[in-house]
Design an enzyme around this catalytic site. Sequence first.
Site, PDB file in Angstrom:
ATOM      1  N   ARG A  95      39.454   2.399  60.767  1.00 24.48           N
ATOM      2  CA  ARG A  95      40.402   1.344  60.396  1.00 24.48           C
ATOM      3  C   ARG A  95      39.629   0.080  60.016  1.00 24.48           C
ATOM      4  O   ARG A  95      38.899  -0.466  60.843  1.00 24.48           O
ATOM      5  CB  ARG A  95      41.327   1.035  61.570  1.00 24.48           C
ATOM      6  CG  ARG A  95      42.378  -0.051  61.303  1.00 24.48           C
ATOM      7  CD  ARG A  95      43.165  -0.348  62.578  1.00 24.48           C
ATOM      8  NE  ARG A  95      43.801   0.855  63.119  1.00 24.48           N
ATOM      9  CZ  ARG A  95      44.319   0.927  64.347  1.00 24.48           C
ATOM     10  NH1 ARG A  95      44.267  -0.106  65.161  1.00 24.48           N
ATOM     11  NH2 ARG A  95      44.876   2.060  64.765  1.00 24.48           N
ATOM     12  N   HIS A 140      38.878   1.532  66.478  1.00 22.86           N
ATOM     13  CA  HIS A 140      38.986   2.274  65.219  1.00 22.86           C
ATOM     14  C   HIS A 140      38.013   1.750  64.170  1.00 22.86           C
ATOM     15  O   HIS A 140      37.527   2.523  63.331  1.00 22.86           O
ATOM     16  CB  HIS A 140      40.412   2.178  64.673  1.00 22.86           C
ATOM     17  CG  HIS A 140      41.392   3.061  65.369  1.00 22.86           C
ATOM     18  ND1 HIS A 140      41.590   4.380  65.036  1.00 22.86           N
ATOM     19  CD2 HIS A 140      42.261   2.801  66.386  1.00 22.86           C
ATOM     20  CE1 HIS A 140      42.533   4.901  65.801  1.00 22.86           C
ATOM     21  NE2 HIS A 140      42.962   3.967  66.634  1.00 22.86           N
ATOM     22  N   ASP A 147      43.553   8.730  66.048  1.00 25.27           N
ATOM     23  CA  ASP A 147      44.918   8.901  66.545  1.00 25.27           C
ATOM     24  C   ASP A 147      45.457  10.202  65.959  1.00 25.27           C
ATOM     25  O   ASP A 147      45.472  10.369  64.728  1.00 25.27           O
ATOM     26  CB  ASP A 147      45.817   7.746  66.098  1.00 25.27           C
ATOM     27  CG  ASP A 147      45.420   6.424  66.726  1.00 25.27           C
ATOM     28  OD1 ASP A 147      44.792   6.427  67.795  1.00 25.27           O
ATOM     29  OD2 ASP A 147      45.754   5.375  66.129  1.00 25.27           O
ATOM     30  N   GLU A 205      48.016   5.573  75.645  1.00 24.91           N
ATOM     31  CA  GLU A 205      48.429   6.122  74.354  1.00 24.91           C
ATOM     32  C   GLU A 205      48.013   7.589  74.300  1.00 24.91           C
ATOM     33  O   GLU A 205      46.822   7.890  74.156  1.00 24.91           O
ATOM     34  CB  GLU A 205      47.793   5.343  73.191  1.00 24.91           C
ATOM     35  CG  GLU A 205      48.233   3.888  73.116  1.00 24.91           C
ATOM     36  CD  GLU A 205      47.561   3.119  71.986  1.00 24.91           C
ATOM     37  OE1 GLU A 205      46.627   3.677  71.346  1.00 24.91           O
ATOM     38  OE2 GLU A 205      47.952   1.975  71.744  1.00 24.91           O
ATOM     39  N   HIS A 208      45.507   8.703  71.365  1.00 24.39           N
ATOM     40  CA  HIS A 208      44.338   7.877  71.042  1.00 24.39           C
ATOM     41  C   HIS A 208      43.095   8.382  71.772  1.00 24.39           C
ATOM     42  O   HIS A 208      43.081   8.474  72.996  1.00 24.39           O
ATOM     43  CB  HIS A 208      44.663   6.429  71.441  1.00 24.39           C
ATOM     44  CG  HIS A 208      43.572   5.450  71.196  1.00 24.39           C
ATOM     45  ND1 HIS A 208      43.664   4.472  70.230  1.00 24.39           N
ATOM     46  CD2 HIS A 208      42.378   5.242  71.812  1.00 24.39           C
ATOM     47  CE1 HIS A 208      42.580   3.721  70.269  1.00 24.39           C
ATOM     48  NE2 HIS A 208      41.783   4.181  71.219  1.00 24.39           N
TER      49      HIS A 208
END
Length: 226
Positions: A95, A140, A147, A205, A208
């Site tokens: 990301r 990320h 994810d 999460e 994740h």
Amino acid sequence: MKYKILGPLIVVSLLCFGFYQKQELPEGFVYVKSIIPDLNVELKYYTTNNFVGDTIDGYNSNKLILTKAAAEKLKLVQDELQEQNLCLLVHDGYRPQRAVNHFVRWARVLNDTVNKSVFYPNVQKRNLFKAGYIASKSGHSRGSTIDLTVIDGNTGKPLDMGSPFDFFGEQSWVDYDGISEVQKKNRQILQRVMLKHNFRNYPKEWWHFTLRWEPFPKTYFDFEVE
């Protein structure tokens, strides 16, 4: 529609400007499909189906990028799941930092709550920073965090994990007890296979994971996904 054959000089010019080439990734990064060709990829931040409700800065393509080390371990996960007629479905990998900055800007606009009912119905937007759902840095951006979920190899449908991807709330905690036994079992399928292949989870999460001993533990990259 009529098509014209491009002359050699035009083709050369297009190549020079990169129209026919993938971007050159930083050393140590790969397009994951070069290692796992049959991987299912649906990058949520390349769409409007996410908690912001808009395409996120830096996501210009549905191409999954990770460090080579993470991609190679992810292939082992996919191979093992396929023995059970299951497959991975990936929603995010590398990301760009500019995407994280987009999240931060969005979180500060308190009246922009277009997807609140889906992704954070029980959390006030003003509390997203305090609750840890939004931060100015993300693992990320180091390239080894991913994810993902699991899908049925026959139907292509995701297994029921008890909460949607990116749902901000206790329902997304790995050990949340208020879900069905089937949903708990599905979560454990993902948890066990990822942990086996050296991905550590994030307890809040279920989707994740970060590669243990990631190659860039202190570097946050900002090249675009394209």
